[in-house]
Design a protein around this motif. Structure first.
Motif, PDB file in Angstrom:
ATOM      1  N   THR A   1      34.969  63.571 115.934  1.00 45.83           N
ATOM      2  CA  THR A   1      35.335  63.832 117.324  1.00 45.83           C
ATOM      3  C   THR A   1      36.649  64.606 117.377  1.00 45.83           C
ATOM      4  N   GLU A   2      36.850  65.298 118.473  1.00 43.22           N
ATOM      5  CA  GLU A   2      38.062  66.070 118.762  1.00 43.22           C
ATOM      6  C   GLU A   2      38.177  67.317 117.882  1.00 43.22           C
TER       7      GLU A   2
ATOM      8  N   ASP B   1      32.400  69.313 120.800  1.00 43.62           N
ATOM      9  CA  ASP B   1      33.224  68.153 121.132  1.00 43.62           C
ATOM     10  C   ASP B   1      33.055  67.028 120.124  1.00 43.62           C
ATOM     11  N   GLN B   2      31.839  66.862 119.593  1.00 43.00           N
ATOM     12  CA  GLN B   2      31.586  65.797 118.629  1.00 43.00           C
ATOM     13  C   GLN B   2      30.418  66.180 117.739  1.00 43.00           C
TER      14      GLN B   2
ATOM     15  N   GLY C   1      28.272  68.748 123.133  1.00 39.47           N
ATOM     16  CA  GLY C   1      29.375  69.066 124.020  1.00 39.47           C
ATOM     17  C   GLY C   1      30.007  70.419 123.763  1.00 39.47           C
ATOM     18  N   ASN C   2      29.731  71.372 124.634  1.00 38.22           N
ATOM     19  CA  ASN C   2      30.346  72.700 124.557  1.00 38.22           C
ATOM     20  C   ASN C   2      30.189  73.329 123.177  1.00 38.22           C
TER      21      ASN C   2
END
Length: 154
Positions: A83-84, A98-99, A113-114
Protein backbone atom coordinates in the motif's frame (compact mmCIF):
# COMPACT_ATOMS: atom_id res chain seq x y z
CA UNK A 1 5.44 -3.55 -30.58
CA UNK A 2 2.13 -5.24 -29.90
CA UNK A 3 0.69 -3.27 -27.03
CA UNK A 4 -2.84 -4.58 -27.01
CA UNK A 5 -4.18 -8.01 -27.87
CA UNK A 6 -7.58 -6.74 -28.95
CA UNK A 7 -9.38 -3.58 -29.96
CA UNK A 8 -9.70 -0.96 -27.24
CA UNK A 9 -11.96 2.04 -27.37
CA UNK A 10 -11.06 5.28 -25.67
CA UNK A 11 -13.18 4.33 -22.65
CA UNK A 12 -13.52 0.53 -22.58
CA UNK A 13 -14.44 -1.46 -19.49
CA UNK A 14 -11.70 -4.09 -20.00
CA UNK A 15 -8.46 -4.40 -21.97
CA UNK A 16 -6.06 -7.33 -22.39
CA UNK A 17 -2.42 -6.23 -22.56
CA UNK A 18 1.05 -7.74 -22.62
CA UNK A 19 3.02 -7.13 -19.43
CA UNK A 20 6.77 -7.58 -19.08
CA UNK A 21 9.08 -9.16 -21.63
CA UNK A 22 10.58 -11.76 -19.27
CA UNK A 23 8.32 -14.43 -17.79
CA UNK A 24 8.63 -14.53 -14.01
CA UNK A 25 9.61 -17.58 -11.99
CA UNK A 26 7.61 -17.62 -8.73
CA UNK A 27 10.04 -20.13 -7.22
CA UNK A 28 12.87 -17.56 -7.19
CA UNK A 29 13.83 -16.07 -3.81
CA UNK A 30 12.12 -12.86 -2.70
CA UNK A 31 14.37 -10.06 -1.40
CA UNK A 32 12.78 -7.29 0.68
CA UNK A 33 14.50 -4.07 1.79
CA UNK A 34 12.86 -1.42 4.00
CA UNK A 35 13.49 1.22 6.66
CA UNK A 36 11.89 -0.91 9.39
CA UNK A 37 10.35 -4.31 10.05
CA UNK A 38 7.65 -5.45 12.49
CA UNK A 39 7.18 -9.20 12.96
CA UNK A 40 3.92 -10.55 14.39
CA UNK A 41 4.64 -13.88 16.08
CA UNK A 42 0.91 -14.51 16.61
CA UNK A 43 -0.12 -14.72 12.96
CA UNK A 44 3.31 -15.13 11.36
CA UNK A 45 3.16 -11.94 9.33
CA UNK A 46 5.88 -9.40 8.73
CA UNK A 47 5.24 -5.70 8.07
CA UNK A 48 7.92 -3.80 6.16
CA UNK A 49 7.65 -0.01 6.43
CA UNK A 50 9.30 2.90 4.64
CA UNK A 51 10.90 2.80 1.18
CA UNK A 52 10.06 -0.88 0.74
CA UNK A 53 11.56 -2.61 -2.28
CA UNK A 54 10.62 -6.19 -3.16
CA UNK A 55 12.74 -7.97 -5.77
CA UNK A 56 12.06 -11.36 -7.33
CA UNK A 57 14.04 -12.08 -10.48
CA UNK A 58 13.39 -9.18 -12.88
CA UNK A 59 10.25 -8.03 -11.03
CA UNK A 60 10.50 -5.00 -8.73
CA UNK A 61 7.72 -3.82 -6.43
CA UNK A 62 8.07 -0.70 -4.31
CA UNK A 63 5.71 0.84 -1.76
CA UNK A 64 5.69 2.59 1.61
CA UNK A 65 4.20 -0.48 3.35
CA UNK A 66 4.32 -4.18 2.48
CA UNK A 67 2.68 -6.83 4.63
CA UNK A 68 4.10 -10.33 4.07
CA UNK A 69 1.73 -13.16 4.94
CA UNK A 70 3.26 -16.61 5.33
CA UNK A 71 1.65 -20.01 4.68
CA UNK A 72 0.00 -21.90 7.57
CA UNK A 73 3.19 -23.81 8.36
CA UNK A 74 5.22 -20.62 7.84
CA UNK A 75 7.53 -22.39 5.39
CA UNK A 76 6.83 -20.05 2.48
CA UNK A 77 5.32 -16.69 1.59
CA UNK A 78 1.64 -16.95 0.67
CA UNK A 79 1.10 -13.36 -0.44
CA UNK A 80 2.25 -9.78 -0.09
CA UNK A 81 0.00 -6.75 0.34
CA UNK A 82 1.51 -3.42 -0.72
CA UNK A 83 0.00 0.00 0.00
CA UNK A 84 0.94 3.66 -0.51
CA UNK A 85 2.78 4.74 -3.66
CA UNK A 86 2.84 1.24 -5.14
CA UNK A 87 5.00 0.80 -8.26
CA UNK A 88 5.42 -2.50 -10.09
CA UNK A 89 8.14 -2.92 -12.71
CA UNK A 90 8.44 -5.97 -14.94
CA UNK A 91 10.81 -4.73 -17.63
CA UNK A 92 10.19 -2.97 -19.88
CA UNK A 93 6.72 -2.20 -18.45
CA UNK A 94 5.76 -0.34 -15.27
CA UNK A 95 2.51 0.14 -13.38
CA UNK A 96 1.50 2.23 -10.41
CA UNK A 97 -1.55 2.15 -8.18
CA UNK A 98 -2.92 2.67 -4.68
CA UNK A 99 -2.47 -0.94 -3.56
CA UNK A 100 -1.35 -4.33 -4.79
CA UNK A 101 -1.65 -7.93 -3.67
CA UNK A 102 0.92 -10.43 -4.94
CA UNK A 103 0.10 -14.14 -4.63
CA UNK A 104 3.52 -15.76 -4.88
CA UNK A 105 2.58 -19.32 -5.98
CA UNK A 106 0.52 -18.16 -8.96
CA UNK A 107 2.68 -15.17 -9.92
CA UNK A 108 -0.46 -12.98 -10.01
CA UNK A 109 -0.47 -9.36 -8.86
CA UNK A 110 -3.76 -7.49 -8.47
CA UNK A 111 -3.32 -3.70 -8.45
CA UNK A 112 -6.25 -1.50 -7.45
CA UNK A 113 -7.01 2.18 -7.34
CA UNK A 114 -5.88 4.69 -9.96
CA UNK A 115 -3.84 2.11 -11.86
CA UNK A 116 -1.58 3.54 -14.58
CA UNK A 117 0.31 1.16 -16.86
CA UNK A 118 3.17 2.60 -18.92
CA UNK A 119 4.47 0.71 -21.94
CA UNK A 120 7.06 2.78 -23.76
CA UNK A 121 5.35 6.01 -24.88
CA UNK A 122 1.83 4.58 -24.41
CA UNK A 123 -0.28 4.50 -21.26
CA UNK A 124 -3.38 2.66 -20.08
CA UNK A 125 -5.28 3.61 -16.95
CA UNK A 126 -8.07 1.84 -15.11
CA UNK A 127 -9.52 0.94 -11.74
CA UNK A 128 -7.79 -2.44 -11.52
CA UNK A 129 -5.06 -4.45 -13.23
CA UNK A 130 -4.57 -8.20 -12.84
CA UNK A 131 -1.06 -9.07 -14.02
CA UNK A 132 0.09 -12.65 -14.45
CA UNK A 133 3.88 -12.41 -14.25
CA UNK A 134 4.39 -16.03 -15.30
CA UNK A 135 2.46 -15.63 -18.57
CA UNK A 136 3.42 -12.00 -19.20
CA UNK A 137 -0.17 -10.83 -19.59
CA UNK A 138 -2.45 -8.38 -17.80
CA UNK A 139 -6.09 -7.33 -17.81
CA UNK A 140 -7.10 -3.74 -17.07
CA UNK A 141 -10.68 -3.23 -15.90
CA UNK A 142 -12.98 -0.44 -14.79
CA UNK A 143 -13.19 2.68 -16.93
CA UNK A 144 -10.11 1.84 -18.99
CA UNK A 145 -8.56 4.76 -20.84
CA UNK A 146 -5.82 4.25 -23.41
CA UNK A 147 -3.41 6.76 -24.92
CA UNK A 148 -1.58 5.21 -27.85
CA UNK A 149 1.41 7.15 -29.14
CA UNK A 150 2.20 6.76 -32.81
CA UNK A 151 5.76 6.08 -34.02
CA UNK A 152 8.61 8.55 -33.35
CA UNK A 153 8.98 11.94 -34.92
CA UNK A 154 8.76 15.48 -33.70
Amino acid sequence: MALLTGPVSANAQEAQVAFGSVKADPSLPVEVTSDSLNVNQEDGSAEFLGNVIVIQGEMRLSAERVLVIYSQDRSSIERMEATENVVLVSPPDAAEGDQAEYTIDTGVIVMKGNVLLTQGPSTISGDQMVANLTSGTATMTGRVKTILQQGGGN
